[in-house]
Design an enzyme around this catalytic site. Sequence first.
Site, PDB file in Angstrom:
ATOM      1  N   LYS A  37       4.452 -34.058  12.024  1.00 44.81           N
ATOM      2  CA  LYS A  37       4.837 -34.924  13.138  1.00 44.81           C
ATOM      3  C   LYS A  37       3.634 -35.650  13.710  1.00 44.81           C
ATOM      4  O   LYS A  37       3.739 -36.809  14.114  1.00 44.81           O
ATOM      5  CB  LYS A  37       5.479 -34.080  14.255  1.00 44.81           C
ATOM      6  CG  LYS A  37       6.979 -33.949  14.135  1.00 44.81           C
ATOM      7  CD  LYS A  37       7.553 -33.467  15.463  1.00 44.81           C
ATOM      8  CE  LYS A  37       7.994 -32.027  15.360  1.00 44.81           C
ATOM      9  NZ  LYS A  37       8.506 -31.481  16.619  1.00 44.81           N
ATOM     10  N   ARG A  49       9.242 -24.098   3.931  1.00 44.52           N
ATOM     11  CA  ARG A  49       9.370 -25.460   4.477  1.00 44.52           C
ATOM     12  C   ARG A  49       9.766 -26.420   3.373  1.00 44.52           C
ATOM     13  O   ARG A  49       9.458 -26.187   2.211  1.00 44.52           O
ATOM     14  CB  ARG A  49       8.010 -25.960   4.985  1.00 44.52           C
ATOM     15  CG  ARG A  49       7.459 -25.314   6.167  1.00 44.52           C
ATOM     16  CD  ARG A  49       6.096 -25.932   6.474  1.00 44.52           C
ATOM     17  NE  ARG A  49       6.253 -27.176   7.209  1.00 44.52           N
ATOM     18  CZ  ARG A  49       6.387 -27.226   8.528  1.00 44.52           C
ATOM     19  NH1 ARG A  49       6.380 -26.127   9.246  1.00 44.52           N
ATOM     20  NH2 ARG A  49       6.522 -28.379   9.141  1.00 44.52           N
ATOM     21  N   GLU A  91      10.691 -28.956  19.048  1.00 41.72           N
ATOM     22  CA  GLU A  91       9.854 -29.354  20.179  1.00 41.72           C
ATOM     23  C   GLU A  91      10.073 -30.854  20.352  1.00 41.72           C
ATOM     24  O   GLU A  91       9.944 -31.617  19.388  1.00 41.72           O
ATOM     25  CB  GLU A  91       8.371 -29.068  19.896  1.00 41.72           C
ATOM     26  CG  GLU A  91       7.519 -29.438  21.093  1.00 41.72           C
ATOM     27  CD  GLU A  91       6.035 -29.142  20.943  1.00 41.72           C
ATOM     28  OE1 GLU A  91       5.619 -28.570  19.924  1.00 41.72           O
ATOM     29  OE2 GLU A  91       5.293 -29.519  21.875  1.00 41.72           O
TER      30      GLU A  91
HETATM   31  P1  ATP Z   1       5.065 -29.171  15.255  1.00 51.79           P
HETATM   32  O1  ATP Z   1       3.845 -29.360  14.439  1.00 51.79           O
HETATM   33  O2  ATP Z   1       5.221 -30.170  16.330  1.00 51.79           O
HETATM   34  O3  ATP Z   1       5.347 -27.755  15.673  1.00 51.79           O
HETATM   35  P2  ATP Z   1       7.315 -28.821  13.551  1.00 51.79           P
HETATM   36  O4  ATP Z   1       7.554 -29.666  12.352  1.00 51.79           O
HETATM   37  O5  ATP Z   1       7.113 -27.369  13.416  1.00 51.79           O
HETATM   38  O6  ATP Z   1       6.178 -29.565  14.243  1.00 51.79           O
HETATM   39  P3  ATP Z   1       9.367 -28.232  15.481  1.00 51.79           P
HETATM   40  O7  ATP Z   1      10.037 -29.182  16.382  1.00 51.79           O
HETATM   41  O8  ATP Z   1       8.576 -27.148  16.074  1.00 51.79           O
HETATM   42  O9  ATP Z   1       8.487 -29.107  14.530  1.00 51.79           O
HETATM   43  O10 ATP Z   1      10.402 -27.667  14.430  1.00 51.79           O
HETATM   44  C1  ATP Z   1      11.677 -27.209  14.753  1.00 51.79           C
HETATM   45  C2  ATP Z   1      12.181 -26.335  13.649  1.00 51.79           C
HETATM   46  O11 ATP Z   1      12.214 -27.048  12.425  1.00 51.79           O
HETATM   47  C3  ATP Z   1      11.310 -25.125  13.438  1.00 51.79           C
HETATM   48  O12 ATP Z   1      12.127 -23.991  13.309  1.00 51.79           O
HETATM   49  C4  ATP Z   1      10.590 -25.414  12.169  1.00 51.79           C
HETATM   50  O13 ATP Z   1      10.312 -24.237  11.472  1.00 51.79           O
HETATM   51  C5  ATP Z   1      11.576 -26.313  11.421  1.00 51.79           C
HETATM   52  N1  ATP Z   1      10.873 -27.199  10.505  1.00 51.79           N
HETATM   53  C6  ATP Z   1       9.908 -28.080  10.803  1.00 51.79           C
HETATM   54  N2  ATP Z   1       9.450 -28.684   9.705  1.00 51.79           N
HETATM   55  C7  ATP Z   1      10.145 -28.188   8.652  1.00 51.79           C
HETATM   56  C8  ATP Z   1      10.130 -28.406   7.242  1.00 51.79           C
HETATM   57  N3  ATP Z   1       9.298 -29.272   6.665  1.00 51.79           N
HETATM   58  N4  ATP Z   1      11.007 -27.703   6.487  1.00 51.79           N
HETATM   59  C9  ATP Z   1      11.846 -26.844   7.046  1.00 51.79           C
HETATM   60  N5  ATP Z   1      11.904 -26.583   8.353  1.00 51.79           N
HETATM   61  C10 ATP Z   1      11.068 -27.242   9.168  1.00 51.79           C
END
Ligand code: ATP
Length: 572
Positions: free
Chosen positions: A286, A276, A42
Amino acid sequence: MTTLEGNNTEEKKTLSFVEQLIEQDLAEGKNGGRIQTRFPPEPNGYLHIGHAKAICMDFGAAEKYKGICNLRFDDTNPSKENNEYVDNILNDIKWLGFKWENIYYASDYFEKLWEFAEWLINKGLAYIDEQSAEEIAKQKGTPTTPGVNSPYRDRPIEESLTLFRAMNTPEAVEGSMVLRAKLDMANSNMHFRDPIIYRIIHTPHHRTGTKWNAYPMYDFAHGQSDYFEGVTHSICTLEFVPHRPLYDKFVDFLKEKDNQMDNLHDNRPRQIEFNRLNLTYTMMSKRKLLALVEENLVSGWDDPRMPTLCGMRRRGYSPESIRNFIDSIGYTKFDALNDMALLEAAVRDDLNKKAIRVSAVLNPIKLVITNYPEGEIEQLEAVDNPEDENSKTHTIAFSKNLWIEREDFMEDAPKKFFRMSPGKEVRLKNAYIVKCTGCTKDAEGNIVEIQAEYDPTSKSGLEGANRKVKGTLHWVSADQCKKAEVRIYDRLFNVENPSADERDFRELLNPESKTVLTDCYIEDYAADMQPGQYLQFQRIGYFMKDLDSTNEQPIFNKTVGLKDTWAKQNKG
Ligand code: ATP
Ligand code: MG
């Protein structure tokens, strides 16, 4: 999330569970043997090292199984998204070393999603709810008690359709109504209790401007976008496990809409979840990282203390070290906390191969070589990287007046102090053996200068150089060097797992996470380097020139020390 995970090299040789599932699908001939993944950020912030874990999986799996990986911006919430984030995400993925096949945006599908929503309304599978968010939440029930139906649940289809269209006009009042899927208010999976699928937002969208006033929710956009694009494996993190039945349900509806029910099971995206990445002494939220930036608690998204990829790049981490680290921790079905020290070890390991060895003195004291000719400057040869057989060399200036580290001198040294003290010999790296003859103090008794005599026959590379001396010190010519600022970093947070702490995360920040040394001296060769070049300040650590540097004022960031001194300190 309390166990510390180690380096599991034994497990590495086997396939990850994700790869096993992919191979099973391939064996069963699903999706015609195609492999297509996506990385779906996002654009509401910068990428962090957690995202790198997802990126390595999404792009890595596509590469391994000769498929493709697309980048898709999940841009369904205009109030938080912008193009600055889009640009930086593209940049960071390239830096990590991955190439996407196509760039898509969820906003490309707003039309299709709208059409799908109307199809659901017409089927009696969605309705407009005019209750407030609070009222809707109150009726949700709990996992063990069923929810209460909305009074609007059985309103006529035509009425919902008219109101849905009204939702998408500038006159619609934010929060006045939502579109909900009519699923099952008693389902044990809370996501099935008539989830909200559209809401009114008037903030202009970074790509579609003011064209839309109603936007799909994540659950009504993600799986559908996967389906529209032909994604075969939609790999995400464990928090989406409970969303999976809904993901599948909406794909079923889409297949029904497209008259694709005959191959309901074979030709469709499949969601797979892994753990994660969580790292000690930092956090991946974020929202909280944005707060650190907005409240000036760090210097920006690329502050070298941040867990963001741009922060790590600026600090001097290499993309290879990040990828190696992610490879070493692997993918599982269990949330855990990974030790930051493992990441740092991977950085050291990679930089040892890449970094140019240079000389810098961070806590200087003057050393005068009393028997060296005044005004003479010699250019000595220094190997850029002894780890590399074909390494280039560069020259370093040597002269009568040098800078050495204050802690490399002791007037009354214990036996095992193999550095500089009166009467003892040490080698100056790449230069001569010198014998300390004494020091000068000011009125308060502080040492202000050290004196030594050099042995001209002991020049590195010459015959006399073979003489054994115990210590080798780094130094910089005071007659030809540059003054520099050096920024030293420590953990951003004081507690091991700040995300799990009840206190406000601001209270957990380490007040000593950044130390600025302004009185450092560095050899010219290093001072003139560009940001991006990996450097090792010999005997100190890895460093990278900072973007804030000017011609007059070079600035260096400490990437990581040569050894994990931090772990030792903590054990006391
Ligand atoms: P938000 O809270 O804004 O949704 P987010 O960290 O989930 O934050 P996204 O931009 O939606 O951010 O994440 C993009 C991709 O990265 C998603 O598939 C998410 O699962 C993955 N991702 C985000 N944070 C992690 C993490 N700490 N470890 C592994 N994958 C992650
Ligand atoms: Mg997300």
